[in-house]
Motif scaffolding. Structure first.
Motif, PDB file in Angstrom:
ATOM      1  N   PRO A  14      -7.188  62.313  13.495  1.00 47.45           N
ATOM      2  CA  PRO A  14      -8.139  61.601  14.354  1.00 47.45           C
ATOM      3  C   PRO A  14      -8.155  60.097  14.066  1.00 47.45           C
ATOM      4  N   TYR A  15      -8.528  59.341  15.046  1.00 49.68           N
ATOM      5  CA  TYR A  15      -8.686  57.887  14.947  1.00 49.68           C
ATOM      6  C   TYR A  15      -7.370  57.167  14.669  1.00 49.68           C
ATOM      7  N   GLY A  16      -6.258  57.775  15.085  1.00 50.55           N
ATOM      8  CA  GLY A  16      -4.966  57.126  14.952  1.00 50.55           C
ATOM      9  C   GLY A  16      -4.345  57.181  13.571  1.00 50.55           C
ATOM     10  N   GLU A  17      -4.920  57.916  12.655  1.00 51.60           N
ATOM     11  CA  GLU A  17      -4.377  58.023  11.309  1.00 51.60           C
ATOM     12  C   GLU A  17      -3.174  58.961  11.304  1.00 51.60           C
ATOM     13  N   VAL A  18      -2.293  58.760  10.307  1.00 53.14           N
ATOM     14  CA  VAL A  18      -1.076  59.556  10.197  1.00 53.14           C
ATOM     15  C   VAL A  18      -0.986  60.167   8.804  1.00 53.14           C
ATOM     16  N   LEU A  19      -0.594  61.431   8.742  1.00 54.09           N
ATOM     17  CA  LEU A  19      -0.337  62.118   7.490  1.00 54.09           C
ATOM     18  C   LEU A  19       1.142  62.474   7.470  1.00 54.09           C
ATOM     19  N   VAL A  20       1.851  61.997   6.456  1.00 53.80           N
ATOM     20  CA  VAL A  20       3.278  62.282   6.295  1.00 53.80           C
ATOM     21  C   VAL A  20       3.410  63.418   5.294  1.00 53.80           C
ATOM     22  N   GLN A  21       4.157  64.447   5.671  1.00 57.82           N
ATOM     23  CA  GLN A  21       4.387  65.589   4.789  1.00 57.82           C
ATOM     24  C   GLN A  21       5.890  65.707   4.554  1.00 57.82           C
ATOM     25  N   ILE A  22       6.293  65.783   3.287  1.00 58.37           N
ATOM     26  CA  ILE A  22       7.702  66.013   2.971  1.00 58.37           C
ATOM     27  C   ILE A  22       7.783  67.262   2.110  1.00 58.37           C
ATOM     28  N   PHE A  23       8.594  68.217   2.567  1.00 54.31           N
ATOM     29  CA  PHE A  23       8.783  69.484   1.877  1.00 54.31           C
ATOM     30  C   PHE A  23      10.120  69.468   1.148  1.00 54.31           C
ATOM     31  N   ARG A  32       8.095  72.444  -3.484  1.00 53.51           N
ATOM     32  CA  ARG A  32       6.874  71.630  -3.547  1.00 53.51           C
ATOM     33  C   ARG A  32       6.812  70.772  -2.294  1.00 53.51           C
ATOM     34  N   ALA A  33       5.650  70.215  -2.071  1.00 55.03           N
ATOM     35  CA  ALA A  33       5.444  69.361  -0.906  1.00 55.03           C
ATOM     36  C   ALA A  33       4.572  68.183  -1.326  1.00 55.03           C
ATOM     37  N   ILE A  34       4.789  67.071  -0.650  1.00 58.51           N
ATOM     38  CA  ILE A  34       3.946  65.913  -0.895  1.00 58.51           C
ATOM     39  C   ILE A  34       3.367  65.484   0.448  1.00 58.51           C
ATOM     40  N   CYS A  35       2.083  65.205   0.442  1.00 58.76           N
ATOM     41  CA  CYS A  35       1.388  64.743   1.644  1.00 58.76           C
ATOM     42  C   CYS A  35       0.870  63.347   1.357  1.00 58.76           C
ATOM     43  N   TYR A  36       1.099  62.445   2.290  1.00 57.71           N
ATOM     44  CA  TYR A  36       0.684  61.054   2.107  1.00 57.71           C
ATOM     45  C   TYR A  36      -0.125  60.613   3.315  1.00 57.71           C
ATOM     46  N   GLU A  38      -1.490  57.705   5.300  1.00 56.19           N
ATOM     47  CA  GLU A  38      -1.208  56.276   5.441  1.00 56.19           C
ATOM     48  C   GLU A  38      -2.469  55.431   5.510  1.00 56.19           C
ATOM     49  N   HIS A  39      -3.567  56.004   5.967  1.00 57.15           N
ATOM     50  CA  HIS A  39      -4.814  55.243   6.084  1.00 57.15           C
ATOM     51  C   HIS A  39      -5.441  54.998   4.710  1.00 57.15           C
ATOM     52  N   THR A  40      -5.507  56.037   3.884  1.00 56.50           N
ATOM     53  CA  THR A  40      -6.137  55.903   2.569  1.00 56.50           C
ATOM     54  C   THR A  40      -5.148  55.479   1.485  1.00 56.50           C
ATOM     55  N   LYS A  41      -3.854  55.518   1.813  1.00 58.85           N
ATOM     56  CA  LYS A  41      -2.786  55.178   0.853  1.00 58.85           C
ATOM     57  C   LYS A  41      -2.832  56.098  -0.372  1.00 58.85           C
ATOM     58  N   LYS A  42      -3.137  57.379  -0.127  1.00 59.24           N
ATOM     59  CA  LYS A  42      -3.194  58.372  -1.197  1.00 59.24           C
ATOM     60  C   LYS A  42      -2.208  59.495  -0.911  1.00 59.24           C
ATOM     61  N   ALA A  43      -1.639  60.028  -1.981  1.00 59.47           N
ATOM     62  CA  ALA A  43      -0.696  61.133  -1.860  1.00 59.47           C
ATOM     63  C   ALA A  43      -1.213  62.342  -2.629  1.00 59.47           C
ATOM     64  N   TYR A  44      -0.806  63.519  -2.181  1.00 59.14           N
ATOM     65  CA  TYR A  44      -1.200  64.771  -2.813  1.00 59.14           C
ATOM     66  C   TYR A  44       0.056  65.604  -3.001  1.00 59.14           C
ATOM     67  N   LEU A  45       0.285  66.103  -4.208  1.00 57.17           N
ATOM     68  CA  LEU A  45       1.437  66.937  -4.511  1.00 57.17           C
ATOM     69  C   LEU A  45       0.996  68.388  -4.541  1.00 57.17           C
ATOM     70  N   LYS A  69      10.451  60.708  -3.607  1.00 55.21           N
ATOM     71  CA  LYS A  69      10.055  59.995  -4.827  1.00 55.21           C
ATOM     72  C   LYS A  69       9.263  58.722  -4.520  1.00 55.21           C
ATOM     73  N   GLN A  70       9.553  58.072  -3.396  1.00 54.47           N
ATOM     74  CA  GLN A  70       8.771  56.897  -3.010  1.00 54.47           C
ATOM     75  C   GLN A  70       7.320  57.279  -2.785  1.00 54.47           C
ATOM     76  N   LEU A  71       7.081  58.417  -2.159  1.00 51.60           N
ATOM     77  CA  LEU A  71       5.709  58.860  -1.923  1.00 51.60           C
ATOM     78  C   LEU A  71       5.045  59.329  -3.218  1.00 51.60           C
ATOM     79  N   GLU A  72       5.837  59.815  -4.163  1.00 52.81           N
ATOM     80  CA  GLU A  72       5.280  60.217  -5.460  1.00 52.81           C
ATOM     81  C   GLU A  72       4.667  59.020  -6.193  1.00 52.81           C
TER      82      GLU A  72
END
Length: 75
Positions: A14-23, A32-36, A38-45, A69-72
């Motif tokens: 919502p509100y134009g935010e983007v979540l990037v997921q790499i599996f 494993r997967a990493i979710c980033y 872009e709005h909060t600049k936080k990643a979750y492994l 690894k860049q998202l890590e």
């Protein structure tokens, strides 16, 4: 040596935010997967997905270990 593959998905939030997921996959199994967010600049492994098979779709985009690894760096 395991042949790893990296798949990227983009989720539009919502509100134009983007979540990037790499599996990270070995065969059709998720390592494993990493979710980033872009709005909060936080990643979750997420690493407890080994029992889940990955079902490929047309929304998949190829990625790389370098991009993963860049998202890590945001962890």
């Amino acid at each position: 040596m395991e042949n790893k593959e990296y798949i990227k998905k983009i989720a539009h939030l919502p509100y134009g935010e983007v979540l990037v997921q790499i599996f990270e996959l070995t065969g059709h199994q998720i390592n494993r997967a990493i979710c980033y967010n872009e709005h909060t600049k936080k990643a979750y492994l997420i690493h407890e997905l080994a029992d889940f098979p990955y079902l490929k779709s047309q929304a998949d985009n190829q990625s790389s270990e370098k991009e993963f690894k860049q998202l890590e760096n945001y962890l």
